[in-house]
Design an enzyme around this catalytic site. Structure first.
Site, PDB file in Angstrom:
ATOM      1  N   PRO A   2       0.808  -1.198   0.000  1.00  0.00           N
ATOM      2  CA  PRO A   2       0.000   0.000   0.000  1.00  0.00           C
ATOM      3  C   PRO A   2       0.844   1.252   0.000  1.00  0.00           C
ATOM      4  CG  PRO A   2      -0.144  -1.198   2.090  1.00  0.00           C
ATOM      5  CD  PRO A   2       1.021  -1.696   1.342  1.00  0.00           C
ATOM      6  N   GLU A   3       0.541   2.092  -0.940  1.00  0.00           N
ATOM      7  CA  GLU A   3       1.107   3.435  -0.976  1.00  0.00           C
ATOM      8  C   GLU A   3      -0.014   4.382  -0.593  1.00  0.00           C
ATOM      9  OE1 GLU A   3       3.446   3.966  -4.572  1.00  0.00           O
ATOM     10  OE2 GLU A   3       3.517   1.814  -4.853  1.00  0.00           O
ATOM     11  N   HIS A  93      -3.157 -16.140   8.935  1.00  0.00           N
ATOM     12  CA  HIS A  93      -2.362 -14.918   8.966  1.00  0.00           C
ATOM     13  C   HIS A  93      -3.082 -13.752   9.641  1.00  0.00           C
ATOM     14  CE1 HIS A  93       0.325 -17.130   6.433  1.00  0.00           C
ATOM     15  NE2 HIS A  93      -0.531 -17.152   5.433  1.00  0.00           N
ATOM     16  N   ARG A 112       3.074 -11.464   5.402  1.00  0.00           N
ATOM     17  CA  ARG A 112       4.529 -11.361   5.560  1.00  0.00           C
ATOM     18  C   ARG A 112       4.965 -10.860   6.925  1.00  0.00           C
ATOM     19  NH1 ARG A 112       6.751  -8.772   0.107  1.00  0.00           N
ATOM     20  NH2 ARG A 112       8.741  -9.122   1.120  1.00  0.00           N
ATOM     21  N   ARG A 155      19.182  17.919  -2.719  1.00  0.00           N
ATOM     22  CA  ARG A 155      19.738  16.588  -2.427  1.00  0.00           C
ATOM     23  C   ARG A 155      20.573  16.083  -3.600  1.00  0.00           C
ATOM     24  NH1 ARG A 155      18.644  15.707   3.047  1.00  0.00           N
ATOM     25  NH2 ARG A 155      17.090  17.323   3.433  1.00  0.00           N
TER      26      ARG A 155
END
Length: 290
Positions: A2-3, A93, A112, A155
């Site tokens: 997820p972003e 899970h 995970r 940067r």
DNA sequence: AGGGCACCTCGGGCGC
DNA sequence: TGCGCCCGAGGTGCCC
């Protein structure tokens, strides 16, 4: 997974489903998910009796606001929330269960096991890790072109890893950073000092447009992502380069290539995102000196 | 500062 | 064709 768009979609769904619900007790079956307080038992005990008021978001983190507590949750790669009846079978899970006093429960699943939860007193969550060093929200008004350049222009890192670093701008992950760089016509290995004013402007617009459109589509369902109601996002059908290795560029018809940049799988159209010849500028300076 | 790896499990792809 | 192994996966954090 997820972003920003996926987390925002989960936030909206979860807010509808759990706001107003009172937690009776909490079951933790995978202690490593719970980061604060250290003891999962203390985490569970602290939440008992509290009522969820709303679900907010900061970057890719969910902030579950309760009466007198804030639960900060990160889904990492494959974390998922779902609301179930308490008598429904518990799926594989499932690591944390929030039992409500109305017969329902919120379940956190994470194949995970990378996800994290931190519990704070109100106000502390934004000033302590993991939220304290997060950068600017790209879909909020404060994210102007000037603010964008101020956050990253000085940067020296390649632009892709720079945009993935949550300390500068939050919310971009591997999918949307590739999409935004393609849309802006910028090669992921370019450094900020090679970007001209028009590049900055296109990149700024591309970040906002890509994330905004993905939020509108309910996020992308690449593998396992579903929102809190089990619905799939639709943005994966609109992806321009991510996951399209060897397919035709939707803009020029050239091949989408996959490489590794900053350790991450990276999708680009080399024709649309050319890498300026290294040392070109230095050569020009040499020419001028002759 | 930047790169590399570790955290974990699962599934797809490749090779035999 | 079938099975088993290896690698990679959307994110971060810690090591040097």
């Amino acid at each position: 997974m997820p972003e920003l768009p996926e987390v925002e979609t989960v936030r909206r769904t979860l807010n509808e489903l759990v706001a107003g619900k009172r937690i009776e007790r909490v079951t933790v079956t995978l202690p490593r998910i719970i980061q604060r307080p250290e003891e999962p038992e203390a985490f569970a005990a602290a939440l008992a009796g509290h009522t969820i008021q709303s679900v907010e978001r900061r970057g890719k983190f969910l902030r579950i606001i309760l009466d007198g507590l804030v639960l900060v949750s990160h889904l990492r790669m494959e974390g998922r929330y779902g609301v179930y009846k308490q008598d429904e079978p518990v799926e594989l899970h499932t690591h944390v269960r929030f039992h409500f006093d109305d017969g329902m429960e919120l379940r956190y699943k994470d194949v995970r096991q990378f996800g994290t939860m931190h519990l704070f007193a109100p106000g502390d969550d934004l000033t302590l890790p993991p939220l304290n060093k997060l950068g600017i929200e790209p879909l909020e008004e404060a994210f102007t072109l000037q603010a964008f350049k101020k956050a990253v222009a000085s940067r020296k890192t390649k632009i892709k890893p720079l945009l993935l670093n949550q300390e500068h701008i939050v919310g971009l992950g591997n999918i949307y950073v590739d999409e935004a760089l393609f849309t802006a016509g910028i090669h992921p290995e370019r450094t900020p000092d090679t970007l001209k004013a028009a590049d900055w402007s296109r990149l700024y617009d591309a970040i906002r447009a890509t994330l905004g459109r993905a939020v509108d589509a309910g996020g992308s369902s690449i593998k396992s992502y579903v929102n809190g109601q089990g619905e799939m996002g639709m943005f994966q059908h609109e992806l321009l380069v991510y996951g399209r290795e060897k397919e035709a560029c939707r803009s020029c018809g050239g091949p989408i290539s996959k490489s590794v940049v900053g350790g991450r799988g990276t999708h680009i159209c080399l024709r649309c995102q050319p890498l300026p010849k290294a040392g070109k500028r230095a050569n020009q300076v040499k020419q001028a000196a002759k």
